[in-house]
Design an enzyme around this catalytic site. Structure first.
Site, PDB file in Angstrom:
ATOM      1  N   GLU A  64      51.893 -23.820  18.728  1.00 39.69           N
ATOM      2  CA  GLU A  64      53.198 -24.159  18.183  1.00 39.69           C
ATOM      3  C   GLU A  64      53.144 -25.529  17.555  1.00 39.69           C
ATOM      4  O   GLU A  64      52.799 -26.512  18.197  1.00 39.69           O
ATOM      5  CB  GLU A  64      54.265 -24.107  19.296  1.00 39.69           C
ATOM      6  CG  GLU A  64      55.637 -24.427  18.775  1.00 39.69           C
ATOM      7  CD  GLU A  64      56.746 -23.696  19.520  1.00 39.69           C
ATOM      8  OE1 GLU A  64      56.453 -22.986  20.499  1.00 39.69           O
ATOM      9  OE2 GLU A  64      57.903 -23.844  19.094  1.00 39.69           O
ATOM     10  N   PRO A  69      56.497 -21.689  16.189  1.00 40.84           N
ATOM     11  CA  PRO A  69      55.310 -21.034  16.750  1.00 40.84           C
ATOM     12  C   PRO A  69      54.532 -20.226  15.714  1.00 40.84           C
ATOM     13  O   PRO A  69      55.092 -19.768  14.727  1.00 40.84           O
ATOM     14  CB  PRO A  69      55.910 -20.094  17.808  1.00 40.84           C
ATOM     15  CG  PRO A  69      57.307 -19.850  17.357  1.00 40.84           C
ATOM     16  CD  PRO A  69      57.750 -21.075  16.618  1.00 40.84           C
ATOM     17  N   LYS A  84      53.804 -17.574  10.901  1.00 38.92           N
ATOM     18  CA  LYS A  84      54.522 -18.772  11.357  1.00 38.92           C
ATOM     19  C   LYS A  84      56.010 -18.481  11.333  1.00 38.92           C
ATOM     20  O   LYS A  84      56.574 -18.185  10.288  1.00 38.92           O
ATOM     21  CB  LYS A  84      54.173 -19.943  10.428  1.00 38.92           C
ATOM     22  CG  LYS A  84      54.741 -21.248  10.901  1.00 38.92           C
ATOM     23  CD  LYS A  84      54.190 -22.423  10.111  1.00 38.92           C
ATOM     24  CE  LYS A  84      52.817 -22.815  10.588  1.00 38.92           C
ATOM     25  NZ  LYS A  84      52.390 -24.138  10.143  1.00 38.92           N
ATOM     26  N   ASP A 181      51.174 -33.977   4.402  1.00 42.82           N
ATOM     27  CA  ASP A 181      50.800 -34.032   5.818  1.00 42.82           C
ATOM     28  C   ASP A 181      49.322 -33.693   6.023  1.00 42.82           C
ATOM     29  O   ASP A 181      48.969 -32.915   6.911  1.00 42.82           O
ATOM     30  CB  ASP A 181      51.699 -33.056   6.591  1.00 42.82           C
ATOM     31  CG  ASP A 181      51.809 -33.428   8.075  1.00 42.82           C
ATOM     32  OD1 ASP A 181      51.412 -34.557   8.431  1.00 42.82           O
ATOM     33  OD2 ASP A 181      52.270 -32.597   8.861  1.00 42.82           O
TER      34      ASP A 181
HETATM   35  N1  LIG Z   1      46.200 -19.441   9.249  1.00 42.09           N
HETATM   36  C1  LIG Z   1      45.857 -19.694  10.507  1.00 42.09           C
HETATM   37  N2  LIG Z   1      44.800 -19.100  11.062  1.00 42.09           N
HETATM   38  C2  LIG Z   1      44.431 -19.353  12.344  1.00 42.09           C
HETATM   39  N3  LIG Z   1      45.084 -20.201  13.151  1.00 42.09           N
HETATM   40  C3  LIG Z   1      46.161 -20.827  12.656  1.00 42.09           C
HETATM   41  C4  LIG Z   1      46.611 -20.615  11.316  1.00 42.09           C
HETATM   42  N4  LIG Z   1      47.694 -21.384  11.102  1.00 42.09           N
HETATM   43  C5  LIG Z   1      47.910 -22.049  12.245  1.00 42.09           C
HETATM   44  N5  LIG Z   1      47.015 -21.722  13.191  1.00 42.09           N
HETATM   45  C6  LIG Z   1      46.934 -22.259  14.557  1.00 42.09           C
HETATM   46  O1  LIG Z   1      48.225 -22.206  15.115  1.00 42.09           O
HETATM   47  C7  LIG Z   1      48.502 -23.379  15.867  1.00 42.09           C
HETATM   48  C8  LIG Z   1      49.795 -24.012  15.387  1.00 42.09           C
HETATM   49  O2  LIG Z   1      49.623 -24.396  14.051  1.00 42.09           O
HETATM   50  P1  LIG Z   1      50.635 -25.291  13.239  1.00 42.09           P
HETATM   51  O3  LIG Z   1      50.039 -25.551  11.898  1.00 42.09           O
HETATM   52  O4  LIG Z   1      51.982 -24.686  13.252  1.00 42.09           O
HETATM   53  O5  LIG Z   1      50.768 -26.590  14.090  1.00 42.09           O
HETATM   54  P2  LIG Z   1      49.797 -27.809  14.378  1.00 42.09           P
HETATM   55  O6  LIG Z   1      48.783 -27.934  13.288  1.00 42.09           O
HETATM   56  O7  LIG Z   1      49.281 -27.634  15.770  1.00 42.09           O
HETATM   57  O8  LIG Z   1      50.817 -28.988  14.343  1.00 42.09           O
HETATM   58  P3  LIG Z   1      51.602 -29.577  13.109  1.00 42.09           P
HETATM   59  O9  LIG Z   1      52.843 -28.771  12.928  1.00 42.09           O
HETATM   60  O10 LIG Z   1      51.846 -30.955  13.533  1.00 42.09           O
HETATM   61  O11 LIG Z   1      50.716 -29.484  11.893  1.00 42.09           O
HETATM   62  C9  LIG Z   1      47.286 -24.284  15.701  1.00 42.09           C
HETATM   63  O12 LIG Z   1      46.483 -24.164  16.854  1.00 42.09           O
HETATM   64  C10 LIG Z   1      46.550 -23.733  14.512  1.00 42.09           C
HETATM   65  O13 LIG Z   1      45.159 -23.926  14.635  1.00 42.09           O
END
Ligand SMILES: Nc1ncnc2c1ncn2[C@@H]1O[C@H](COP(=O)(O)OP(=O)(O)OP(=O)(O)O)[C@@H](O)[C@H]1O
Length: 400
Positions: A64, A69, A84, A181
């Site tokens: 998340e 999430p 997402k 970001d």
């Molecule tokens: N396209 C994707 N393929 C595989 N895993 C993903 C993908 N997008 C996100 N994740 C995984 O989902 C989780 C949440 O990702 P998200 O980008 O929402 O947040 P974050 O990078 O942990 O935090 P922030 O919002 O601060 O960037 C992370 O562990 C990320 O590695």
């Protein structure tokens, strides 16, 4: 006669075949068109996503982030996706969201986590991404047991790939997309260690100052360009700054936001700059890389990271220039001036002095000229001029 008949039949057949289906090449084109049309089906039914993620079950949850999430899913055609679920904090209306998502879904590059599609269901807004198998860069780079897997060659591959992805977002996609970001946790790695920039387009989906999420995004996290933190000036050069921090983190294995080495430096950028000035760039290298680094490449990347993190955004190179520098692996790179400190006011040296300092290798950043004429392209139309600092280092939010 019978023979003639069959002759005529096959002749006609070949003509019909030609007109109906075209030559093999034309048939391929036709298949491409169909495929393209199919790919344009970017809107997902909510039911498709609930089925793909087993009703957004906890087992399917990948994590998340600040936007909500993320769940792993599998579509009927076998494609793996990451869904997402955006938190309900964006004020953006359904139509605006759909328009932006449609545009973002056309952004396709091997170094960007491609947006496969999107879905709006009642108040829910969801983004569907290609699934990227490996872990995010921060987990690999800053977890000591795994760090060694990131050898120098792979790190250079990541430095180059992220540069190409950013160049594409800034200049080569149909719209200029400022990521806003860039950080290690937003770089995902696939099974071949190809880096993919995640979370692009959030600046468009969450326009500035409309959501709580932006308070998080605008907060100092070790990657934010000083002019963005201080004045809200969001330009491609803010992404270049964050990219530079990332480059220095990859070289050193040190996280800028929690830099606590016992050295005479305030932060990672300051340390890198001091070492560079002393001609000791190679001493910056992550101990996990041992002897397997290539000295000239390290020296070039340190210089590149410092050029990108210069306090004055105008002195930072564009991503096009960065990619060019990386492909030449040497060349006449400029001398970096002092790095910017996130959250601090940057000072731009007078133009002449700046050019001179570049050639002479002196830092012009202490100049008191504060002609703040940075040209910024705001992705969101925001340019807050307030210069007050928040004690927590967050960029002040604009009054509505
Ligand atoms: N396209 C994707 N393929 C595989 N895993 C993903 C993908 N997008 C996100 N994740 C995984 O989902 C989780 C949440 O990702 P998200 O980008 O929402 O947040 P974050 O990078 O942990 O935090 P922030 O919002 O601060 O960037 C992370 O562990 C990320 O590695």
């Amino acid at each position: 006669m019978e023979k003639d008949k069959s002759h005529t039949h096959s002749f006609l057949h070949s003509i019909v075949k030609h007109f109906k289906f075209g030559s093999p090449k034309e048939r391929n084109n036709e298949a491409d068109v169909h495929q393209m049309a199919a790919q344009e089906q970017k809107i997902f039914a909510y039911e498709t996503l609930t089925a793909a993620t087993k009703n957004f079950s906890a087992i399917h949850k990948l994590g998340e982030g600040g936007f909500g999430p993320v769940y792993k899913g599998k579509l009927n055609d076998g494609r793996e996706i990451a869904v997402k679920k955006l938190s309900h904090t964006s004020n953006q209306g359904k139509k605006e969201f759909m328009n932006e998502a449609k545009l973002l879904a056309r952004v396709q590059h091997r170094n960007v986590v491609n947006l496969v599609g999107y879905c709006v269901y009642g108040t829910e807004k969801l983004l569907v991404y290609e699934y990227v198998a490996h872990e995010s860069l921060d987990k690999l780079l800053f977890k000591s047991e795994k760090r060694e897997e990131l050898d120098w060659k792979r790190r250079v591959g990541i430095i180059t790939g992220v540069a190409k992805g950013l160049l594409y977002l800034h200049e080569d996609s149909h719209n200029c997309i400022i990521h806003r970001d860039i950080k290690a946790s937003n770089i995902l790695l696939d099974e071949k260690w190809t880096p993919k920039i995640a979370d692009f387009g959030m600046a468009r989906l969450f326009p500035e100052d409309q959501t709580q999420v932006n308070t998080r995004v605008a907060g100092t996290n070790g990657y934010m360009a000083p002019e963005y933190v201080m004045h809200g000036n969001l330009s491609v050069k803010a992404d270049v700054f964050s990219y530079g921090v990332l480059v220095l983190e990859l070289i050193t294995g040190q996280r800028n936001s929690s830099f606590n080495l016992d050295v005479d430096a305030q932060n990672l950028l300051d340390w890198a700059y001091k070492m560079f000035k002393k001609g000791k760039s190679l001493e910056l290298v992550d101990s996990a890389l041992a002897s397997r680094m290539v000295a000239e490449e390290v020296a070039m990347c340190v210089r590149l990271g410092l050029l990108c993190t210069q306090g004055d955004p105008q002195l930072r190179p564009t991503m096009r220039r960065v990619v060019a520098m990386l492909s030449r692996k040497q060349g006449n790179m400029q001398e970096p001036t002092r790095p910017g400190i996130p959250g601090s006011r940057y000072r731009r040296p007078p133009r002449r002095h700046s050019a001179l300092s570049s050639t002479l290798g002196t830092s012009g950043s202490d100049s008191s000229n504060n002609d703040n004429t940075t040209v910024t392209t705001s992705a969101t139309g925001t340019s807050s001029a307030t210069a007050e600092t928040d004690p927590k280092g967050k960029r002040p939010m604009r009054e509505a």
